[in-house]
Enzyme design. Structure first.
Site, PDB file in Angstrom:
ATOM      1  CG  ASP A   1      -2.225   1.110   1.132  1.00 57.03           C
ATOM      2  OD1 ASP A   1      -2.647   1.831   0.288  1.00 57.03           O
ATOM      3  OD2 ASP A   1      -2.567   1.149   2.292  1.00 57.03           O
TER       4      ASP A   1
ATOM      5  CG  ASP B   1      -1.509   1.803   7.254  1.00 57.80           C
ATOM      6  OD1 ASP B   1      -1.748   1.476   5.502  1.00 57.80           O
ATOM      7  OD2 ASP B   1      -1.673   2.941   7.570  1.00 57.80           O
TER       8      ASP B   1
ATOM      9  CG  ASP C   1      -4.589  -1.922   2.352  1.00 60.66           C
ATOM     10  OD1 ASP C   1      -4.963  -2.043   1.844  1.00 60.66           O
ATOM     11  OD2 ASP C   1      -4.460  -1.382   3.568  1.00 60.66           O
TER      12      ASP C   1
END
Length: 859
Positions: free
Chosen positions: A160, A497, A501
C-alpha cells in the site's frame, strides 16, 4: 451508499458532541427511561459495517492454507520403499520357513514404521518455533506459523502507499490560486505553490470552513488532513463548534459561521459546507464552500473550466502531491439553501478558488527496503487507492519504477498507453503486447482502466504481474489482484496498514499489517538509545517506589492509631490550615512513578485494525518487517527441505539395512546404536536452530524437495551409499569363518561383518549431514554453526579412530571386533572416504547443472 453516514451511530461509537435538530410530526414522542435518545436499528450482526469487516476476515473466499503437499508426497515415496523392503523380507521368510510367521509379521511392521520417519512433524515444529521466536524479538508477531516457510517462496511483494511506503503524517505544501494558475500555465506549465497563509481570501475561506472538525476536551478532533489545512492557513476553529476566525488580524477581518454540512462521501469525492461570511464586522453574502478531487470539482464549475486546470492538477500529481480542488458559490442572504437542502441543489454553479496540495513524506527506509527486495529476486508493486500520477511519483522515489513509465488510460472510447512524463499517447492497448512493453517500460493501471481492458480482452488477467502500479483501487479490487496473482501460481506478500487492505491481506500467502499506534520494536537491544532511556527511567523509578511503598504501607495498617487520628482530623477539617495528607501525597507520587514505568507498555490490537486479518503484524511502522519475514522464511524453508532430504536418505538406508542386511544376519550393538542415535538427534536439533543470514541473496531456495536438483540429488546420493554398502558387505563376508551360521532371531554377537557395516553405516549418517546441510546463502553455514560442526566432527573422528584401530579399548567398548588384516582395514577406510567424497560431488555437480532459481526481472 454512504449518504447518511453522518446521521448514523455505529456500534462502539463514542458520542463526542451533539446538537438538537428540527422536530416534526414524525419525531417520536416517547422518552426512553434513561433519558437517552431514540434510534432506529438498521443493521445488526454481519450486516453492520464492522460485521462486514469481520465477515471478510473470517469467511474470505479461498483462504490460503499450509503447504502439506511436500510432506505427504515424501511420506508416500518412502512408504513405497518400505512396502517393497517389507515384502522382500516377507517373501524370503515364507519361502525359507525358518522363522515364525508372528515374528516375521512384526519385523515387517517394524520396517514400515522405521522407514517412514515419525520425526517429520517434530523437526518442522522445531524449525518454525525457532523462526517464531526470532520474529518476535524483531517486533513481528505471527498468528499462523505455517505461513513462515511460505515467506521463503514469495515471488511478488505488494505494498500500500499511504501509511506503508509513506508516513501517515500529512503536510500542507501550498496553494495554487486561480490567478497563479493562469500565470503558471503561460510560463512553463508548472504550478508555483504559494504559502497557504498568504493565499487569496477565497481559498482560505474554503479551507477554514469546509471541514468536519469538532472540539472535544480542548482538543481538535477530525481528519488529520483538515487539521493540517486549518493550521496552514492560520485560522482557528472556535469551541462553539460552528465558527472559524483568523489567528492573526488581517485587512479583511473575516469570519465564518457554519450553518450545516454535507459530509464527505467517497463515491462523490467531495464535501461541502453552507456558511455565513463576515468581513470587517459586517455580514456579506453567504457562501457554499466545497472541496474535493480535481476531477469531481471540474464538473461542478460554472462556465468554462479555467485555463490550465487539468495541466496544473496533473503537474502537481506528478510531483507526488495529494491535490484537492477548492471552489465556492455565493448565495443570497435570504436564499432557501441556507436551510438544509439537497446536495444536488447546493453543489453546483461553483467558482474555482484554487488547488491545495499536501504531501506524505516517504519513510526513511522505504527506498532501501524496496531496493533490497528487488535485488533478492522479487517483483515489487504498489496497490493503492490514490491517484495514478501520485502513485507513479512515489513509485519512482522508492525505486519500484526504474524505467520510463506508461499509464493505461481511457480516452473516450479508446484505451491507450500514455506517457507519465508528458501525457502523450504511446500506442493503443493490446493485451498480447503487454509483455513486450514490460521489457522496456514500467506499466501502471487504474481500477477503471483495468476493468475496461478486461471487458475487451480477458487475457489481460494473465499478464497482471507485468504491472508495477495499481492505482485508484478499491478494497475489493485489491483483493482481486492478489487472488489472480495467487491463482496464476505466484507466491504473494501484501503489506498494508488499514482496513481497506483486509481482503488483500487475507488473499496473499503472506499478509503483513503495520501497527500505526506503536513506533518502537520490543526492547531486545539494550544498547539502543530508546531502550537505554527506558532502562534509566526504570532504574530511577524502581528504588523510589520501593522506598515510598515501605514508608506508606506501615502507615496504612490498621494498628496505627496516629494515622487514624490524623486522617480523622484531615477529614473533619480540624487540622492545620493548608496542611496536606502525607499518605495521599505519597500515593500520588507512587502512581506517577508507576505511569513512568508503563510508558513502554504494549498496545492492544483493536477491532478494525488490519492486524486482525493479517497473519503477520509488525509493531514498527516500517516495511522492514517484510524483509525480516522473507529472511526467516527462506531460512525456515531451506532448513525444512534439508531435514526432509536428510530424513529421506536415512530412511532409505534403513530400508536396505532392515531388509537385505537383516536377512544376512547383520545386527548392530546397543552401544553403537546409542552413540549414533544421540549424535544424530543432536545434529538435527542444531540444524533446527540455524540462524538466518542478515543479507538477502539473489538465489532463491527450492520450493519443493521434488524439484529436479533436490530429488535427483536424493536418488543419486542413495545410489552412492547403496553401492558402498553392497561392496563392503561383499568383501567382509570373505573374512567370515566357513562354519558361521546366519541366525536371524539370535542375539547380537560381534563379528567382522557387523563391524564393517556398523562403521560404514555410521559414516554414511555423517555424510548425509555434511552433504545436504549447505547453509549459505540462506542461513549460517557449517563453519558458523559451531555446535553442529563439533557434533559431526566428534562422530567422524570416532569412526576413523575405530576404523584405524588406534584405540583397541574404544573398539571393545563399542562392540567392534579387531581387523583380521590390514588389507581389509585399508579397503574399508578408502570406501568410507570415497562414500563421503562421492555423495558430496554428486550433490554439487547437480547444483551446477540445475542453477538456483533466480527470478528474472525485466527493466
Amino acid at each position: 451508499t454512504g449518504l447518511h453516514k453522518g446521521n448514523t451511530v455505529f456500534s462502539g461509537t463514542t458520542v463526542l458532541t451533539h446538537s438538537s435538530g428540527p422536530t416534526s410530526d414524525a419525531t417520536p414522542q416517547a422518552k426512553p427511561p434513561d433519558n437517552g435518545c431514540i434510534a432506529f436499528v438498521l443493521r445488526t450482526g454481519f450486516g453492520s459495517s464492522q460485521g462486514k469487516l469481520m465477515k471478510t476476515i473470517m469467511y474470505s473466499s479461498q483462504r490460503g492454507t499450509g503447504n502439506s503437499r511436500d510432506p505427504a508426497l515424501l511420506i508416500l515415496f518412502l512408504l513405497c520403499f518400505a512396502i517393497v523392503s517389507a515384502g522382500y523380507v516377507l517373501h524370503h521368510g515364507m519361502v525359507t520357513q525358518n522363522q515364525s510367521r508372528y515374528k516375521l509379521l512384526i519385523h515387517c511392521i517394524m520396517i514400515v514404521t522405521a522407514v517412514v520417519p515419525p520425526e517429520i512433524p517434530m523437526q518442522l515444529s522445531l524449525t518454525v518455533n525457532s523462526a517464531l521466536l526470532t520474529l518476535y524479538r524483531d517486533g513481528v508477531f505471527c498468528t499462523e506459523p505455517f505461513r513462515i516457510p511460505l515467506g521463503g517462496k514469495v515471488d511478488v511483494c505488494c505494498f500500500d502507499k499511504t501509511g506503508t511506503l509513506t508516513t501517515d503524517q500529512i503536510k500542507a505544501v501550498g496553494i495554487v490560486s486561480k490567478n497563479e494558475l493562469t500565470r503558471s500555465t503561460a510560463a512553463d506549465d508548472k504550478a508555483a505553490l504559494g504559502a497557504a497563509a498568504e493565499a487569496p481570501l477565497d481559498a482560505q475561506l474554503v479551507l477554514a470552513g469546509c471541514h468536519a472538525l469538532v472540539h472535544v476536551d480542548n482538543s481538535l478532533i477530525g481528519d488529520p488532513l483538515e487539521i493540517e489545512a486549518l493550521q496552514a492557513v492560520q485560522w482557528a476553529f472556535t469551541k462553539s463548534g460552528d465558527s472559524a476566525v483568523p489567528k492573526k488580524s488581517n485587512k479583511h477581518n473575516a469570519g465564518i459561521r457554519i450553518l450545516y454540512r454535507n459530509r464527505f462521501v467517497s463515491s462523490l469525492q467531495r464535501m461541502s459546507v453552507v456558511a455565513r461570511i463576515e468581513m470587517n464586522n459586517s455580514e456579506v453574502a453567504p457562501r457554499v464552500l466545497v472541496k474535493g478531487s480535481a476531477e469531481a470539482i471540474r464538473g461542478l464549475l460554472t462556465g468554462e473550466v479555467p485555463n490550465g486546470y487539468d495541466e496544473i492538477a496533473a503537474s502537481l500529481s506528478r510531483r507526488g502531491l495529494r491535490v484537492l480542488a477548492l471552489a465556492y458559490r455565493e448565495l443570497d442572504k435570504d436564499s432557501a439553501l441556507l436551510r438544509p437542502s439537497r446536495r444536488e441543489d447546493v453543489e453546483k454553479d461553483l467558482t474555482f478558488a484554487g488547488f491545495v496540495a499536501f504531501e506524505c513524506p516517504l519513510r526513511k527506509d522505504s527506498r532501501r527496503i524496496v531496493k533490497e527486495l528487488i535485488y533478492s529476486s522479487h517483483r515489487v508493486c504498489m496497490i493503492t487507492g490514490d491517484a495514478t500520477l501520485t502513485a507513479v511519483h512515489v513509485g519512482r522515489q522508492v525505486g519500484i519504477l526504474s524505467a520510463p513509465t506508461l499509464i493505461l488510460e481511457n480516452r473516450g472510447e479508446n484505451l491507450e498507453w500514455i506517457s507519465a512524463a508528458n501525457g502523450r499517447v504511446h500506442e493503443e492497448f493490446r493485451a498480447d503486447g503487454i509483455r513486450n512493453l514490460r521489457k522496456s517500460y514500467s506499466l501502471c493501471v487504474s481500477r477503471a482502466s483495468l476493468d475496461s481492458a478486461a471487458s475487451r480482452d480477458k487475457s489481460v488477467w494473465q499478464h497482471l504481474e507485468c504491472f508495477s502500479i495499481f492505482a485508484r483501487m478499491s478494497p475489493d479490487a485489491k483483493e482481486r489482484v492478489l487472488l489472480v496473482l495467487r491463482d496464476r501460481g505466484f507466491h504473494t506478500m501484501m503489506c498494508g496498514d488499514g482496513t481497506n487492505d483486509v481482503g488483500a491481506l487475507k488473499q496473499s500467502h503472506v499478509g503483513v499489517a503495520l501497527l500505526s499506534s506503536n513506533n518502537q520494536p520490543p526492547a531486545t537491544d539494550i544498547s539502543s538509545p530508546v531502550n537505554n532511556n527506558a532502562a534509566r527511567r526504570v532504574s530511577r523509578a524502581a528504588p523510589k517506589i520501593k522506598t515510598l511503598s515501605a514508608s506508606v504501607v506501615p502507615k496504612l495498617g490498621g494498628g496505627s492509631q496516629k494515622h487514624s487520628r490524623s486522617a480523622q482530623n484531615s477529614s473533619s477539617g480540624t487540622g492545620p490550615a493548608g496542611a496536606e495528607d502525607p499518605v495521599a501525597e505519597m500515593r500520588q507520587k507512587i502512581q506517577e512513578l508507576q505511569q513512568a514505568l508503563d510508558e513502554d507498555s504494549n498496545v492492544l490490537v483493536k477491532l478494525g485494525d488490519a492486524s486482525i486479518a493479517s497473519p503477520f503484524t509488525s509493531r514498527t511502522m516500517s516495511i522492514e518487517a517484510c524483509v525480516k519475514i522473507i529472511r526467516q522464511g527462506r531460512c525456515t524453508l531451506a532448513t525444512t527441505l534439508t531435514m526432509y532430504q536428510i530424513l529421506a536418505l536415512q530412511s532409505l538406508i534403513s530400508a536396505y539395512t532392515l531388509s537385505v542386511l537383516y536377512l544376512d544376519g547383520i545386527k548392530f550393538g546397543d552401544r553403537q546404536m546409542t552413540l549414533v542415535s544421540l549424535s544424530m538427534t543432536a545434529a538435527f536439533f542444531m540444524i533446527s536452530r540455524s540462524k538466518a543470514l542478515k543479507d538477502l541473496s539473489k538465489e532463491r531456495p527450492a520450493n519443493s524437495i521434488f524439484s529436479p536438483r533436490m530429488f535427483m540429488s536424493l536418488c543419486l546420493q542413495f545410489a552412492v551409499h547403496l553401492i558402498s554398502t553392497i561392496y563392503c558387505v561383499k568383501i567382509a563376508k570373505q573374512w567370515l569363518p566357513e562354519d558361521v551360521e546366519v541366525d536371524i532371531e539370535g542375539d547380537f554377537k560381534p563379528n567382522i561383518l557387523n563391524t564393517v557395516v556398523s562403521l560404514v553405516s555410521s559414516a554414511q549418517q555423517v555424510s548425509v549431514f555434511l552433504t545436504n546441510f549447505r547453509g549459505r546463502p540462506f542461513m549460517a553455514g557449517l563453519l558458523e554453526n559451531v555446535a553442529l560442526r563439533r557434533v559431526l566432527t566428534f562422530v567422524l573422528g570416532i569412526i576413523f579412530i575405530c576404523t584405524s584401530g588406534l584405540v583397541p579399548d574404544l573398539n571393545n567398548l563399542l562392540q567392534l571386533t579387531p581387523w583380521p588384516s590390514n588389507e581389509l582395514k585399508q579397503k574399508i577406510t578408502l570406501v568410507i572416504i570415497g562414500d563421503l567424497i562421492g555423495a558430496f560431488l554428486v550433490d554439487r555437480i547437480l547444483h551446477w547443472i540445475f542453477p538456483p532459481k533466480i527470478l528474472e526481472l525485466e527493466n
